[in-house]
Design an enzyme around this catalytic site. Sequence first.
Site, short mmCIF file in Angstrom:
data_model
loop_
_atom_site.label_atom_id
_atom_site.label_comp_id
_atom_site.label_asym_id
_atom_site.label_seq_id
_atom_site.Cartn_x
_atom_site.Cartn_y
_atom_site.Cartn_z
N ASP A 1 3.15 -4.43 7.67
CA ASP A 1 1.91 -3.67 7.54
C ASP A 1 0.77 -4.63 7.86
O ASP A 1 0.46 -5.53 7.08
CB ASP A 1 1.82 -3.13 6.11
CG ASP A 1 0.47 -2.47 5.83
OD1 ASP A 1 -0.45 -2.60 6.66
OD2 ASP A 1 0.35 -1.83 4.77
N HIS B 1 0.87 -1.18 0.00
CA HIS B 1 0.00 0.00 0.00
C HIS B 1 0.91 1.23 0.00
O HIS B 1 2.02 1.18 0.51
CB HIS B 1 -0.84 -0.06 1.28
CG HIS B 1 -1.90 0.96 1.40
ND1 HIS B 1 -1.66 2.26 1.83
CD2 HIS B 1 -3.23 0.90 1.19
CE1 HIS B 1 -2.80 2.93 1.87
NE2 HIS B 1 -3.78 2.12 1.49
N CYS C 1 -4.79 2.54 -3.60
CA CYS C 1 -3.52 3.02 -3.03
C CYS C 1 -2.38 2.04 -3.27
O CYS C 1 -1.50 1.86 -2.41
CB CYS C 1 -3.64 3.31 -1.53
SG CYS C 1 -4.82 4.59 -1.15
N GLN D 1 -4.43 -5.08 7.02
CA GLN D 1 -5.44 -6.05 6.54
C GLN D 1 -5.35 -7.40 7.24
O GLN D 1 -6.14 -8.29 6.94
CB GLN D 1 -5.30 -6.25 5.02
CG GLN D 1 -5.52 -5.00 4.20
CD GLN D 1 -6.96 -4.50 4.26
OE1 GLN D 1 -7.89 -5.22 4.64
NE2 GLN D 1 -7.16 -3.25 3.88
N LYS E 1 -10.50 -0.56 10.55
CA LYS E 1 -10.78 -1.70 9.66
C LYS E 1 -11.19 -2.92 10.47
O LYS E 1 -11.52 -3.96 9.92
CB LYS E 1 -9.54 -2.03 8.82
CG LYS E 1 -9.15 -0.93 7.84
CD LYS E 1 -7.89 -1.30 7.11
CE LYS E 1 -7.25 -0.15 6.39
NZ LYS E 1 -7.98 0.30 5.20
N1 PMP Z 1 -1.91 -0.77 4.42
C1 PMP Z 1 -2.89 -1.47 3.88
C2 PMP Z 1 -2.61 -2.85 3.35
C3 PMP Z 1 -4.18 -0.93 3.81
O1 PMP Z 1 -5.18 -1.63 3.27
C4 PMP Z 1 -4.42 0.36 4.33
C5 PMP Z 1 -5.79 1.00 4.28
N2 PMP Z 1 -6.39 0.94 3.03
C6 PMP Z 1 -3.34 1.04 4.90
C7 PMP Z 1 -2.12 0.44 4.94
C8 PMP Z 1 -3.51 2.41 5.49
O2 PMP Z 1 -4.29 2.36 6.62
P1 PMP Z 1 -4.81 3.71 7.33
O3 PMP Z 1 -5.45 4.51 6.22
O4 PMP Z 1 -5.81 3.20 8.30
O5 PMP Z 1 -3.66 4.37 7.93
#
Ligand code: PMP
Length: 409
Positions: free
Chosen positions: A199, A122, A363, A202, A225
């Site tokens: 990370d 991401h 993203c 998910q 999430k």
């Molecule tokens: N990493 C992953 C794999 C994600 O799916 C997301 C959220 N879409 C993020 C990081 C970023 O998370 P946050 O917007 O809650 O900081």
Amino acid sequence: MLDTRRIRPDFPILAQQENGQRLVYLDNAATSQKPLRVIDAITHFYSHHNANVHRGAYALAVEATEAYEAARTAIARFVNAWAREGVVFTRGTTESINLVAGSWGRANVKGGDTVVVTAMDHHSNIVPWQILCQEKGATLRMVEITKDGRIDLADFGRALEAKPKIVAFPYVSNSLGTVNPAAQLSKLAHAAGAVTVVDGAQSSPHLRVDVQALDCDFYALSGHKMLGPMGSGALVAKPALLEAMPPYHGGGEMIERVWDDRSSWNKIPHKFEGGTPNVEAAVGLGAAIAYLEQLGMDKVSEHEQELARVAIDRLSQIEGVTIYGPRDHRAGVVPFTYGDIHPHDLATILDKDGVCIRAGHHCTQPLMRRLGVAATARASFYIYNDLDDIDALVTAVRKAGELFGVLAS
Ligand code: PMP
């Protein structure tokens, strides 16, 4: 599978309609809905315990501090953290990774060093490392993925030959649903002398996570999430690393003594929590964790994997639908395209039938380039989704195909 007839009434938003239809919420990878237990915990906090934390000598302030610190303990238990002092509250995964890059990274990465990420990361696990590498004159090395959407282990091995300072990767990909062999990757990275950053945006909502078993160094998670409030989250780290790291934000609460020209730092984790924290977010996240623990994380992942299996099976029967990501070792994320219909058009049409899916690059622009698409549609499942939701998804996708006169591309 989970008994969704018992779970759904806990989520007031699911009783609402979307465009006059049953709300079919399939954008859980972006954010989950919130159960009453979380909403009530926040209301209860403000109704009965609100005060600033770690400061007051009066009973209310002690209660607020206890509620905040209880949430830290809940997170530590939920991911089997090394110690509760190794749990730093943040606004979520993005802030957690920026904290590691801005503190550990700035203190330890020098010109000529390498930082490794993967092509399925991401943006929040890419851009902070790009900023760090640009500042330090270090190299950012992106590990390739295989055709079936996994981290290419041969390329991962080649990237480690540069003896990187940091190796960062997602436990679960938000764009492919791949569940990566995080413990194996961490072990390989450690053998090459790197510090590992996982990370967990998910993985925390969907799998039983044990950071000690993964033996990573840093693990980032987002509360919103996993049934928790927006702007809640944590960095979970090995305490010895946090002890040695410089602070990230300067201000109140993170200091021990302040002289005119310098300061000394508070103990971990407070050294990294400058300013008044988002106490309601922490309290809400604690309640979310209690809800998930009651269901059992193994049951949560089984439920989602079954939904993903059925969705993939049924969508694949539609001529012109392409599904992305591996066939096994995947979470409840189903990315797809449908012939030449733009994913944004698909998402807009599905919304008319009450079906909320995501469309875009999610993203993950470097990943989209490798997949050779500008965007995908993505259905992602959680504990309250059921087979009726998949029926609604498949019916709406078929309808969109008829509307657009789709041709298999
Ligand atoms: N990493 C992953 C794999 C994600 O799916 C997301 C959220 N879409 C993020 C990081 C970023 O998370 P946050 O917007 O809650 O900081």
